[in-house]
Design an enzyme around this catalytic site. Structure first.
Site, PDB file in Angstrom:
ATOM      1  N   ARG A  45      -6.760 -10.554  -0.986  1.00 37.75           N
ATOM      2  CA  ARG A  45      -6.291  -9.168  -0.849  1.00 37.75           C
ATOM      3  C   ARG A  45      -5.686  -8.911   0.524  1.00 37.75           C
ATOM      4  NH1 ARG A  45      -8.301  -3.190  -1.353  1.00 37.75           N
ATOM      5  NH2 ARG A  45      -6.643  -2.520  -2.794  1.00 37.75           N
ATOM      6  N   HIS A  49      -2.040  -7.590   1.073  1.00 34.01           N
ATOM      7  CA  HIS A  49      -1.783  -6.322   1.761  1.00 34.01           C
ATOM      8  C   HIS A  49      -0.981  -6.498   3.047  1.00 34.01           C
ATOM      9  CE1 HIS A  49      -4.575  -3.227  -0.346  1.00 34.01           C
ATOM     10  NE2 HIS A  49      -3.892  -3.970  -1.206  1.00 34.01           N
ATOM     11  N   TRP A 188     -20.607  -5.931 -11.365  1.00 34.05           N
ATOM     12  CA  TRP A 188     -20.929  -7.220 -10.725  1.00 34.05           C
ATOM     13  C   TRP A 188     -20.714  -8.327 -11.743  1.00 34.05           C
ATOM     14  CZ3 TRP A 188     -20.962  -6.029  -6.053  1.00 34.05           C
ATOM     15  CH2 TRP A 188     -21.644  -4.927  -5.554  1.00 34.05           C
TER      16      TRP A 188
HETATM   17  C1  HEM Z   1      -0.109  -2.323  -9.077  1.00 36.44           C
HETATM   18  C2  HEM Z   1      -0.508  -3.156  -8.087  1.00 36.44           C
HETATM   19  C3  HEM Z   1      -1.930  -3.182  -7.584  1.00 36.44           C
HETATM   20  C4  HEM Z   1      -2.845  -2.154  -7.486  1.00 36.44           C
HETATM   21  C5  HEM Z   1      -2.657  -0.675  -7.832  1.00 36.44           C
HETATM   22  C6  HEM Z   1      -4.079  -2.748  -6.966  1.00 36.44           C
HETATM   23  C7  HEM Z   1      -5.243  -2.043  -6.717  1.00 36.44           C
HETATM   24  C8  HEM Z   1      -6.451  -2.606  -6.363  1.00 36.44           C
HETATM   25  C9  HEM Z   1      -7.676  -1.878  -6.154  1.00 36.44           C
HETATM   26  C10 HEM Z   1      -7.843  -0.362  -6.269  1.00 36.44           C
HETATM   27  C11 HEM Z   1      -8.644  -2.783  -5.848  1.00 36.44           C
HETATM   28  C12 HEM Z   1     -10.114  -2.501  -5.529  1.00 36.44           C
HETATM   29  C13 HEM Z   1     -10.350  -2.488  -4.032  1.00 36.44           C
HETATM   30  C14 HEM Z   1     -11.821  -2.192  -3.768  1.00 36.44           C
HETATM   31  O1  HEM Z   1     -12.310  -1.165  -4.317  1.00 36.44           O
HETATM   32  O2  HEM Z   1     -12.488  -2.980  -3.047  1.00 36.44           O
HETATM   33  C15 HEM Z   1      -8.036  -4.084  -5.875  1.00 36.44           C
HETATM   34  C16 HEM Z   1      -8.713  -5.260  -5.623  1.00 36.44           C
HETATM   35  C17 HEM Z   1      -8.107  -6.515  -5.572  1.00 36.44           C
HETATM   36  N1  HEM Z   1      -6.747  -6.759  -5.635  1.00 36.44           N
HETATM   37 FE1  HEM Z   1      -5.342  -5.453  -6.287  1.00 36.44          FE
HETATM   38  N2  HEM Z   1      -3.901  -4.096  -6.759  1.00 36.44           N
HETATM   39  C18 HEM Z   1      -2.600  -4.398  -7.108  1.00 36.44           C
HETATM   40  C19 HEM Z   1      -1.987  -5.644  -6.994  1.00 36.44           C
HETATM   41  C20 HEM Z   1      -2.608  -6.780  -6.498  1.00 36.44           C
HETATM   42  C21 HEM Z   1      -1.912  -8.020  -6.165  1.00 36.44           C
HETATM   43  C22 HEM Z   1      -0.389  -8.231  -6.299  1.00 36.44           C
HETATM   44  C23 HEM Z   1      -2.854  -8.898  -5.724  1.00 36.44           C
HETATM   45  C24 HEM Z   1      -2.698 -10.315  -5.240  1.00 36.44           C
HETATM   46  C25 HEM Z   1      -1.691 -11.122  -5.555  1.00 36.44           C
HETATM   47  C26 HEM Z   1      -4.144  -8.205  -5.788  1.00 36.44           C
HETATM   48  C27 HEM Z   1      -5.348  -8.786  -5.461  1.00 36.44           C
HETATM   49  C28 HEM Z   1      -6.580  -8.113  -5.476  1.00 36.44           C
HETATM   50  C29 HEM Z   1      -7.882  -8.771  -5.329  1.00 36.44           C
HETATM   51  C30 HEM Z   1      -8.131 -10.282  -5.161  1.00 36.44           C
HETATM   52  C31 HEM Z   1      -8.847  -7.764  -5.396  1.00 36.44           C
HETATM   53  C32 HEM Z   1     -10.374  -7.923  -5.316  1.00 36.44           C
HETATM   54  C33 HEM Z   1     -10.849  -7.649  -3.916  1.00 36.44           C
HETATM   55  C34 HEM Z   1     -12.372  -7.607  -3.816  1.00 36.44           C
HETATM   56  O3  HEM Z   1     -13.054  -8.214  -4.674  1.00 36.44           O
HETATM   57  O4  HEM Z   1     -12.897  -6.992  -2.855  1.00 36.44           O
HETATM   58  N3  HEM Z   1      -3.957  -6.920  -6.252  1.00 36.44           N
HETATM   59  N4  HEM Z   1      -6.699  -3.957  -6.185  1.00 36.44           N
END
Ligand code: HEM
Ligand code: 2NZ
Length: 289
Positions: A45, A49, A188
């Site tokens: 992430r 980001h 989880w």
């Molecule tokens: C429409 C596009 C996207 C939206 C709206 C989005 C939104 C989110 C949100 C809200 C979370 C939860 C964060 C938290 O509460 O800790 C999340 C987690 C995550 N996102 Fe996305 N995301 C998007 C695209 C992506 C992309 C392109 C990647 C990587 C190539 C990605 C990788 C991840 C990963 C690995 C997590 C898990 C992080 C954790 O376990 O703490 N996301 N995302």
């Protein structure tokens, strides 16, 4: 301005494999993080980001300048929870402070995918730290409540097509949502630290119900305790996206290949690399035993 990569001529693939190995060993060592999910998902992430601030319309943002290291960017509400990834990487930077922050954040994202049994991600160094005043403003990362046209338009800012968009969001096979970070809550149980096409399989096959979560935000929940963001579910609500979701749910290799290409493009958004600079492909820890 133009971001031209400047590879460090004194560093070889061996030096970067050493950084990869230090990150990979630390992921293995600190396995209890986030209820034994581990640090992999938040390293993916923070790499995303760092790159996700790119805007092709004015060629600003992206991973080149390493501005995630500055307060303004790491404190962006969209980056809630990522200070833990930055702290995880601090001792790695201390030991290898010849590396730029942009290279470190993106290399960490490559290491995390490969060590989670995901595809090989070719990677090129040469990002150069930029001063604090070049930090992009907050608000360039996507909104989880967006629908399919929002999602297509958002990634259009990078020049991504439908294939690249759907493949990239498949990274939601890793980790989970946390109410205190984003206002969405994931289970989880279903959270994983193994890279696979599970996100697409679940998106297609689970019996999803839209309901309000404890923060009052709507999300899709399934009887098995899985969840999807509205922006995840949007991939089922558009015919072109849905066709790709089905393809990836039925062919993990296709997903792996398309993800690797799109992830490279994301991590390199806005950067001009020398035409003759060959990418490095790192060995996993298991491949070096
Ligand atoms: C429409 C596009 C996207 C939206 C709206 C989005 C939104 C989110 C949100 C809200 C979370 C939860 C964060 C938290 O509460 O800790 C999340 C987690 C995550 N996102 Fe996305 N995301 C998007 C695209 C992506 C992309 C392109 C990647 C990587 C190539 C990605 C990788 C991840 C990963 C690995 C997590 C898990 C992080 C954790 O376990 O703490 N996301 N995302
Ligand atoms: C386990 C789970 O909730 C799968 N999942 C579904 N959507 C997600 C968004 C970010 C991280 C994980 C996500």
């Amino acid at each position: 301005g133009l971001n031209v990569a400047i590879p460090n001529k004194s560093k070889s693939i061996k030096d970067y494999q050493n950084v990869y190995n230090d990150i990979a060993e630390k992921i293995r060592e600190e396995d209890e993080f986030d209820n034994y999910i581990g640090y992999g998902p938040i390293l993916v992430r923070i790499a995303w980001h760092s790159s996700g601030t790119f805007d092709k319309n004015n060629m600003t943002g992206g991973s080149f300048g390493g501005t995630m290291r500055f307060k303004k960017e790491i404190n962006d509400p969209s980056n809630a929870g990522l200070k833990q990834a930055d702290e995880f990487l601090a001792p790695i930077y201390k030991k290898h402070s010849w590396i730029s922050h942009g290279d470190l954040y993106t290399l960490a994202g490559v290491t995390a995918v490969q060590e989670a049994q995901g595809p090989k991600i070719p990677w090129r160094p040469g990002r150069v730290d930029q001063p604090e005043n070049t930090t992009p403003e907050n608000g360039r990362l996507p909104d989880a409540t967006g629908d399919s046209s929002y999602v297509r338009n958002y990634f259009g800012r990078f020049g991504f097509n439908d294939t690249e968009i759907v493949a990239l969001i498949g990274a939601h096979c890793l980790g989970k949502t946390h109410l205190e970070n984003s206002g969405f809550e994931g289970p989880w149980g279903a959270a994983s630290n193994v890279f696979s096409n599970e996100f697409f399989v679940n998106l297609l096959n689970e019996n999803w119900k839209l309901q309000k979560n404890a923060a009052g935000n709507e999300q899709y929940d399934s009887p098995k305790g899985y969840m999807m963001l509205p922006a995840d579910f949007a991939l089922r609500q558009d015919n072109k996206f849905l066709k790709l979701v089905k393809a990836y749910a039925n062919d993990q290799d296709l997903f792996f290949n398309d993800f690797a290409k799109a992830y490279v493009k994301l991590l390199e958004s806005g950067i001009h690399f020398p035409a003759d600079q060959k990418p490095f492909i790192f060995k996993t820890l298991d491949e070096q035993e």
